[in-house]
Write a protein that holds these residues in place. Sequence first.
Motif, mmCIF file in Angstrom:
data_model
loop_
_atom_site.group_PDB
_atom_site.id
_atom_site.type_symbol
_atom_site.label_atom_id
_atom_site.label_comp_id
_atom_site.label_asym_id
_atom_site.label_seq_id
_atom_site.Cartn_x
_atom_site.Cartn_y
_atom_site.Cartn_z
ATOM 1 N N LYS A 298 37.471 34.173 43.248
ATOM 2 C CA LYS A 298 38.126 34.843 44.375
ATOM 3 C C LYS A 298 37.964 36.333 44.142
ATOM 4 O O LYS A 298 37.903 36.798 43.020
ATOM 5 N N GLY A 299 37.932 37.058 45.236
ATOM 6 C CA GLY A 299 37.788 38.498 45.095
ATOM 7 C C GLY A 299 36.350 38.908 44.946
ATOM 8 O O GLY A 299 35.430 38.098 45.079
ATOM 9 N N LYS A 300 36.180 40.171 44.638
ATOM 10 C CA LYS A 300 34.836 40.729 44.634
ATOM 11 C C LYS A 300 34.267 40.789 43.222
ATOM 12 O O LYS A 300 34.994 40.940 42.252
ATOM 13 N N THR A 301 32.981 40.706 43.183
ATOM 14 C CA THR A 301 32.271 40.878 41.924
ATOM 15 C C THR A 301 31.589 42.240 41.944
ATOM 16 O O THR A 301 30.851 42.557 42.862
ATOM 17 N N GLU A 302 31.893 43.013 40.944
ATOM 18 C CA GLU A 302 31.360 44.370 40.915
ATOM 19 C C GLU A 302 29.957 44.387 40.309
ATOM 20 O O GLU A 302 29.711 43.795 39.265
ATOM 21 N N VAL A 303 29.078 45.073 40.987
ATOM 22 C CA VAL A 303 27.714 45.251 40.482
ATOM 23 C C VAL A 303 27.399 46.742 40.482
ATOM 24 O O VAL A 303 27.533 47.419 41.490
ATOM 25 N N GLU A 304 27.005 47.214 39.330
ATOM 26 C CA GLU A 304 26.654 48.630 39.204
ATOM 27 C C GLU A 304 25.163 48.822 39.452
ATOM 28 O O GLU A 304 24.336 48.124 38.883
ATOM 29 N N LEU A 305 24.851 49.787 40.294
ATOM 30 C CA LEU A 305 23.457 50.189 40.497
ATOM 31 C C LEU A 305 23.264 51.522 39.795
ATOM 32 O O LEU A 305 24.019 52.460 40.021
ATOM 33 N N ASP A 306 22.286 51.553 38.928
ATOM 34 C CA ASP A 306 22.071 52.788 38.181
ATOM 35 C C ASP A 306 20.576 53.062 38.100
ATOM 36 O O ASP A 306 19.767 52.302 38.605
ATOM 37 N N ASP A 307 20.216 54.159 37.437
ATOM 38 C CA ASP A 307 18.805 54.550 37.347
ATOM 39 C C ASP A 307 18.188 53.928 36.100
ATOM 40 O O ASP A 307 18.372 54.478 35.030
ATOM 41 N N PHE A 308 17.505 52.800 36.122
ATOM 42 C CA PHE A 308 17.100 52.032 37.284
ATOM 43 C C PHE A 308 17.297 50.558 36.959
ATOM 44 O O PHE A 308 16.387 49.880 36.527
ATOM 45 N N TYR A 309 18.494 50.145 37.169
ATOM 46 C CA TYR A 309 18.822 48.745 36.856
ATOM 47 C C TYR A 309 20.072 48.308 37.617
ATOM 48 O O TYR A 309 20.811 49.139 38.155
ATOM 49 N N PHE A 310 20.268 47.012 37.649
ATOM 50 C CA PHE A 310 21.502 46.420 38.140
ATOM 51 C C PHE A 310 22.290 45.896 36.936
ATOM 52 O O PHE A 310 21.722 45.301 36.034
ATOM 53 N N LYS A 311 23.583 46.134 36.969
ATOM 54 C CA LYS A 311 24.420 45.639 35.884
ATOM 55 C C LYS A 311 25.672 44.997 36.461
ATOM 56 O O LYS A 311 26.448 45.695 37.103
ATOM 57 N N PRO A 312 25.908 43.698 36.261
ATOM 58 C CA PRO A 312 25.007 42.774 35.570
ATOM 59 C C PRO A 312 23.729 42.522 36.364
ATOM 60 O O PRO A 312 23.702 42.733 37.565
ATOM 61 N N THR A 313 22.737 42.043 35.650
ATOM 62 C CA THR A 313 21.430 41.852 36.262
ATOM 63 C C THR A 313 21.289 40.463 36.870
ATOM 64 O O THR A 313 20.659 40.290 37.897
ATOM 65 N N VAL A 314 21.924 39.489 36.220
ATOM 66 C CA VAL A 314 21.902 38.126 36.743
ATOM 67 C C VAL A 314 23.332 37.709 37.055
ATOM 68 O O VAL A 314 24.224 37.839 36.212
ATOM 69 N N LEU A 315 23.550 37.254 38.274
ATOM 70 C CA LEU A 315 24.871 36.798 38.704
ATOM 71 C C LEU A 315 24.826 35.285 38.851
ATOM 72 O O LEU A 315 23.987 34.740 39.578
ATOM 73 N N GLU A 316 25.730 34.634 38.155
ATOM 74 C CA GLU A 316 25.752 33.174 38.194
ATOM 75 C C GLU A 316 26.984 32.681 38.945
ATOM 76 O O GLU A 316 28.081 33.187 38.749
ATOM 77 N N GLY A 317 26.764 31.680 39.793
ATOM 78 C CA GLY A 317 27.871 31.080 40.531
ATOM 79 C C GLY A 317 27.580 29.627 40.830
ATOM 80 O O GLY A 317 26.574 29.078 40.386
ATOM 81 N N LYS A 318 28.504 29.032 41.611
ATOM 82 C CA LYS A 318 28.293 27.634 41.993
ATOM 83 C C LYS A 318 27.214 27.558 43.065
ATOM 84 O O LYS A 318 27.052 28.471 43.872
ATOM 85 N N ALA A 319 26.519 26.443 43.083
ATOM 86 C CA ALA A 319 25.451 26.254 44.065
ATOM 87 C C ALA A 319 26.008 26.400 45.474
ATOM 88 O O ALA A 319 26.986 25.768 45.841
#
Length: 170
Positions: free
Chosen positions: A61-82
């Motif tokens: 529930k709620g939001k998952t935070e993803v950081e965009l930086d120079d030059f990557y996504f963190k976290p890079t892989v997001l896992e969830g239910k199908a």
Amino acid sequence: MKRGVVIVAASLLLLAAAGCGSSSSSSSGGTTTEESGGGGGQKTIAGVQANDHGTKAVEDKGKTEVELDDFYFKPTVLEGKAGQKVTLELKNEGNTEHSFTIDSQGIDKDIQPGDEAEVTVTIPKSGVVSFYCKFHKSSGMAGALAVTGQSGGTGGMTDTGTTTGKGYGY
Ligand SMILES: [Cu+2]
């Protein structure tokens, strides 16, 4: 004759350099990430060469935070239910504009430095879905949505931590 002496001297120098140089080898080839020999944190995710900054489970529930930086996504892989729908809170903490783009889900969000944006994404039914920054994909700014527990097997993602190899001597 003279040349032979020079070669011998040169190889002695090389030997000496190799001998004492190994203790203080801090020359790691500058800032390019062309071929990071494992320590650089690049891996192939969903067929895309990406700068890896970790895998994280999405919030139920709620939001998952993803950081965009120079030059990557963190976290890079997001896992969830199908098939799970997930709201991502995208934060650009870099110094340049980035985007969060998923071709197959019609998502293409531009985020200015210091800005935030929200997108809703869908975890795939199976396998992985690639997301990337359209400006810096070639620099390895990419990641993926994956089904929990399946990321090791699909899409060519390499799962570290399961490679024991040695130590089974008992
Ligand atoms: Cu970018």
